[in-house]
Design an enzyme around this catalytic site. Structure first.
Site, PDB file in Angstrom:
ATOM      1  N   GLY A 128       4.840   6.355   1.914  1.00 31.81           N
ATOM      2  CA  GLY A 128       5.791   5.798   0.941  1.00 31.81           C
ATOM      3  C   GLY A 128       5.700   6.599  -0.341  1.00 31.81           C
ATOM      4  O   GLY A 128       5.459   6.060  -1.411  1.00 31.81           O
ATOM      5  N   ASN A 184       9.516   6.036   9.183  1.00 34.72           N
ATOM      6  CA  ASN A 184       8.889   4.753   8.931  1.00 34.72           C
ATOM      7  C   ASN A 184       7.420   4.881   9.326  1.00 34.72           C
ATOM      8  O   ASN A 184       7.081   4.857  10.501  1.00 34.72           O
ATOM      9  CB  ASN A 184       9.574   3.674   9.763  1.00 34.72           C
ATOM     10  N   ALA A 185       6.572   5.038   8.325  1.00 39.87           N
ATOM     11  CA  ALA A 185       5.157   5.300   8.597  1.00 39.87           C
ATOM     12  C   ALA A 185       4.472   4.100   9.248  1.00 39.87           C
ATOM     13  O   ALA A 185       3.445   4.249   9.895  1.00 39.87           O
ATOM     14  CB  ALA A 185       4.440   5.674   7.306  1.00 39.87           C
ATOM     15  N   ASP A 207       5.635  -1.230  -1.880  1.00 32.82           N
ATOM     16  CA  ASP A 207       6.519  -2.368  -2.139  1.00 32.82           C
ATOM     17  C   ASP A 207       5.733  -3.665  -1.967  1.00 32.82           C
ATOM     18  O   ASP A 207       5.046  -3.845  -0.963  1.00 32.82           O
ATOM     19  CB  ASP A 207       7.703  -2.338  -1.161  1.00 32.82           C
ATOM     20  N   GLU A 283       5.688   8.627  -9.931  1.00 30.96           N
ATOM     21  CA  GLU A 283       6.750   8.110 -10.784  1.00 30.96           C
ATOM     22  C   GLU A 283       6.523   6.624 -11.076  1.00 30.96           C
ATOM     23  O   GLU A 283       6.686   6.159 -12.198  1.00 30.96           O
ATOM     24  CB  GLU A 283       8.102   8.318 -10.101  1.00 30.96           C
TER      25      GLU A 283
HETATM   26  C1  SAM Z   1       7.477   1.303  -4.929  1.00 29.63           C
HETATM   27  S1  SAM Z   1       7.720   2.828  -4.111  1.00 29.63           S
HETATM   28  C2  SAM Z   1       6.329   3.805  -4.647  1.00 29.63           C
HETATM   29  C3  SAM Z   1       6.573   5.266  -4.441  1.00 29.63           C
HETATM   30  C4  SAM Z   1       5.438   6.205  -4.836  1.00 29.63           C
HETATM   31  N1  SAM Z   1       4.264   6.021  -4.000  1.00 29.63           N
HETATM   32  C5  SAM Z   1       5.105   6.072  -6.302  1.00 29.63           C
HETATM   33  O1  SAM Z   1       3.981   5.614  -6.578  1.00 29.63           O
HETATM   34  O2  SAM Z   1       5.934   6.398  -7.141  1.00 29.63           O
HETATM   35  C6  SAM Z   1       7.365   2.504  -2.425  1.00 29.63           C
HETATM   36  C7  SAM Z   1       8.022   3.503  -1.510  1.00 29.63           C
HETATM   37  O3  SAM Z   1       7.589   3.318  -0.173  1.00 29.63           O
HETATM   38  C8  SAM Z   1       8.679   3.528   0.696  1.00 29.63           C
HETATM   39  N2  SAM Z   1       8.381   2.843   1.951  1.00 29.63           N
HETATM   40  C9  SAM Z   1       8.353   1.509   2.153  1.00 29.63           C
HETATM   41  N3  SAM Z   1       8.028   1.245   3.420  1.00 29.63           N
HETATM   42  C10 SAM Z   1       7.848   2.440   4.032  1.00 29.63           C
HETATM   43  C11 SAM Z   1       7.510   2.821   5.354  1.00 29.63           C
HETATM   44  N4  SAM Z   1       7.295   1.895   6.291  1.00 29.63           N
HETATM   45  N5  SAM Z   1       7.412   4.132   5.657  1.00 29.63           N
HETATM   46  C12 SAM Z   1       7.638   5.066   4.690  1.00 29.63           C
HETATM   47  N6  SAM Z   1       7.966   4.752   3.434  1.00 29.63           N
HETATM   48  C13 SAM Z   1       8.067   3.461   3.102  1.00 29.63           C
HETATM   49  C14 SAM Z   1       9.848   2.969  -0.064  1.00 29.63           C
HETATM   50  O4  SAM Z   1      11.076   3.496   0.399  1.00 29.63           O
HETATM   51  C15 SAM Z   1       9.514   3.376  -1.487  1.00 29.63           C
HETATM   52  O5  SAM Z   1      10.072   4.617  -1.810  1.00 29.63           O
END
Ligand code: SAM
Lengths: 310, 427
Positions: A128, A184-185, A207, A283
């Protein structure tokens, strides 16, 4: 902005606006490799890998060339330069979900494996990764380590791809060790990494999914930790941080409940240069810092299974 | 709506299932909510005893299994009830209420644990001991515990290896997971041994080859029309047979697209000596026999056996004498909430040679003869109906397990409706 990021060349976030959330539990429609052996990492890290095509032409084996012609892209430079899902999706060995049919010629995984044997493996994964801030910071710190970000939202992953491409262009020879995968990890980690491959996994500001009925969507759970432990090397480190106290406690509780993870002592954490990045490299972290919000972090080590434990 | 063929396109269709007692004491056929058991030694129908009329299965049974030594039996399915049976008395001794529909069950090799998997990818374990059987805190032990989970995927099949080492689970996301069987299942199964990756569609069925080999083997069948042989411990793919070729060639209509697309593997089973594998294929009326060479660890197609026109098996199992028991059929609720259930049971013997010959078993040789069929087939065993229902059941399975396909136009249309796109247009 990282050193070497010139404003002019950088992709601008407003052109990559994405939905705030994507449900990680719903069916997805992006290509997924059948197994780690089916991935051509040279598309992600051209500076580190010979592409199967190059290896092939070295062999001057025409018969073979015929059989892999699906892979041939007219603009070879293009294919080598980008670290993108686009290139990956051209890869015929990827399963396009249910429409994967045998009329798509499958690249022989053993061929890729042969070429890639003895070559470096991806050893850090940022799950993510959002807009990719952590990768950009880590890249010069570990120039010989390959790392990928995994991101579910296509717009966001596209942004990261363009960001890395711009960085590579502006800084020849640098940022060759980072790349991005749109996936989707929570579901497809095993399709990308072999058992024990990863030295570090990052889950920064995931999230929160506040509602109890949505807790199943959380990227850390006891059940999912089994899958993360599987792709991690014994001794590897898993980093999490969040500004949501409830989620911080949840993640710590899951890690404590899992017999294959053990908390890294605070003394050790102080010696780890990566730990200081957790708060502000991304970010999301910077946003939290601007609002001077609290953060809750957990750093755990993957340990070997004790015969008593499991 | 009911069509000409008596099928109701709105109602769930469930395929008929068959299970054999490991010592050939009983054979059980389940169709819809009905459980029919026959005593092969006593040559008589078994009177299965639910604790009360209300405790019968209300919806389709999706999974049935005998424990390794045959003392226990489990049935479970769409009504979310997991029922444990004592095969000595055929009393239902325990009913557990699962939170989701149950898709697969298995006993641990020592029969101490019953495992069941649900449609959300979670596997639970519960003790098979009954209250008063020396259980200190039976209340606690009676609660099923969360053993492991596949992230939000339907688990299609669940097995415990005979050596007690592993739990194998197959899912709709093309995966087979091998987990270490934990010392204490109440603590969960946290260690994954490996993932068997290779199927290019959902994995519909798996079967262990438990013949005391140093490295245990597994056979799997999938929506991609392949049967695959794996080494469990290393999760290595040893061999792949693409059944689509075989089905096509055998029929002489290899060119036909219909054959190529409609060839999900519906069931696989392994003979007791591990040398034979029987395969059921969507819309193939008959069985494919594969030879499994345990030395070279390869699969070879032996033959396609057509038993009768329109006999398309939905479930099958080898018994210890090398007979293959098959059932074809399915059940569906009618508009008036009755059950339209059709089954058709057949038995095939195989000579256990290097090149076995398969022949349908004569009625006279079957314990109890026609009574057995009357018991297992119930009142309705209309061939064409069985075929139509079995087809419908396979299609229902495929629809559930395949990823929804969106056309490009549809995807574009959805994209246009998305908020982020609207925003971008404004920029
Ligand atoms: C709140 S953001 C944080 C992003 C980054 N790690 C940061 O600290 O700025 C969470 C991210 O995880 C991604 N995400 C959520 N579930 C995921 C999954 N199952 N596989 C990959 N990415 C995922 C979302 O799309 C989102 O961009």
């Amino acid at each position: 902005m990282a050193p070497g990021e010139k404003k002019s060349q950088q992709p601008r976030k407003r052109f990559y606006r994405a939905r705030a959330h994507s449900n990680p539990l719903s069916d997805s429609h992006f290509p997924v490799p059948i197994s780690p052996a089916h991935i051509d990492w040279s598309l992600h890290f051209p500076a580190f890998f010979k592409s199967p095509l190059e290896a092939e032409s070295e062999k001057i084996d025409l018969m073979h060339k015929e059989s892999t012609s699906d892979l041939e892209v007219n603009d070879k430079e293009f294919s080598r330069d980008c670290c993108s899902e686009e290139c990956v999706s051209k890869d015929p060995s990827l399963n396009h979900e249910a429409d994967f049919m045998e009329n798509v010629s499958v690249k022989n995984p053993s061929e890729v494996a042969n070429v890639q044997r003895g070559q470096p493996k991806v050893s850090f994964a940022d799950i993510g990764c959002g807009f990719g801030g952590l990768l950009v910071k880590l890249s010069p710190m570990f120039p010989d380590t390959l790392m990928v970000g995994m991101e579910l939202r296509d717009k966001v992953s596209e942004y990261v791809k363009d960001r890395i491409m711009a960085l590579r262009k502006e800084n020849p020879g640098q940022y060759q060790n980072i790349s991005i995968i749109r996936t989707n990890a929570m579901k497809y980690l095993q399709n990308y990494f072999q058992k024990g491959q990863l030295q570090k996994m990052f889950f920064l500001f995931p999230d929160p999914h506040f509602k109890e009925r949505n807790h199943r969507r959380r990227v850390i759970s006891v059940a999912l930790l089994a899958e993360y432990a599987h792709v991690m090397a014994v001794g590897g480190i898993l980093y999490t941080i969040t500004d949501v106290q409830d989620l911080g406690e949840w993640m710590k509780a899951c890690l404590d409940a899992h017999p294959l993870f053990e908390e890294v002592s605070s003394q050790e954490q102080e010696l780890d240069p990566v730990v200081t990045l957790l708060k502000r490299a991304t970010e999301e972290g910077q946003k939290v810092e601007r609002n001077s919000g609290d953060t809750f972090q957990s750093v755990y080590r993957r340990v070997a299974s004790s015969s008593a434990g499991c | 709506m009911e069509g000409d063929d008596g099928l109701n396109s709105d109602k769930v269709v469930a395929p008929a299932l068959l299970a054999l007692h490991p010592l050939c004491k009983f054979v059980v056929v389940c169709v819809g909510s009905q459980l029919r058991a026959y005593n092969l030694l006593g040559k008589c129908q078994v009177d299965v005893k639910y604790p009360s009329a209300q405790s019968r299965h209300e919806e389709a049974i999706r999974t049935i299994t005998f424990s390794g030594e045959g003392k226990l039996f489990v049935s479970a399915g769409d009504d979310k009830h997991v029922k444990l049976w004592d095969t000595e008395t055929w009393q239902c001794t325990k009913t557990v209420h699962a939170s989701k529909k149950v898709s697969a069950t298995a006993f641990s090799c020592d029969s101490k644990w019953l495992l069941y998997a649900d449609k959300f990818g979670v596997v639970y374990a519960m003790s098979t001991k009954l209250q008063g059987e020396g259980l200190a805190s039976s209340v606690v032990l009676d609660q099923p515990v969360n053993l492991l989970a596949h992230c939000c995927s339907i688990i299609t099949s669940l097995k415990c290896t005979a050596d007690g080492k592993f739990i194998v689970t197959a899912d709709r996301d093309f995966k087979i997971r091998v987990s270490v069987f934990p010392k204490d299942p109440l603590q969960g199964a946290h260690e994954i041994e490996g993932f068997c990756l290779g199927h290019t569609s959902f994995v519909s069925c798996i079967a262990c080859i438990d013949v005391g080999l140093k490295s245990q083997l597994l056979v799997s069948g999938g929506g991609d029309g392949t049967v695959r042989l794996w080494e469990i411990e290393t999760a290595t793919l040893l061999d792949t047979v693409d059944v689509r070729d075989e089905v096509g060639i055998a029929d002489g209509n290899f060119e036909s697209d219909a054959v190529i697309q409609a060839s999900a593997i519906t069931c696989v089973c392994v003979s007791c000596d591990g040398s034979l594998i029987a395969v059921g294929v969507e819309s193939l009326d008959g069985v494919l026999f594969l030879k499994c060479d345990l030395k070279s660890k390869r699969l070879m197609l032996l033959q396609k056996l057509v038993l009768a026109e329109h006999f398309c098996p939905t479930s099958m199992q080898f018994d210890k004498n090398g007979w293959l028991w098959l059932v074809a059929g399915a059940a569906q609720k009618t508009d008036s909430c009755k059950e339209n259930a059709v089954t058709w049971v057949k038995v095939v013997s195989s000579s256990l040679d290097d090149t076995p010959v398969f022949t349908p078993v004569e009625l006279e040789s079957i314990p109890g003869g026609s009574l057995l069929f009357e018991t297992l087939d119930g009142t309705d065993s209309d061939v064409n109906k069985a075929f139509a229902l079995a087809e419908a059941a396979t299609i229902a399975m495929k629809n559930e397990l395949s990823k929804r396909q969106y056309s490009n136009e549809h995807r574009e249309f959805r994209k246009r409706l998305r908020n982020d796109k609207k925003l971008q247009r404004k920029v």
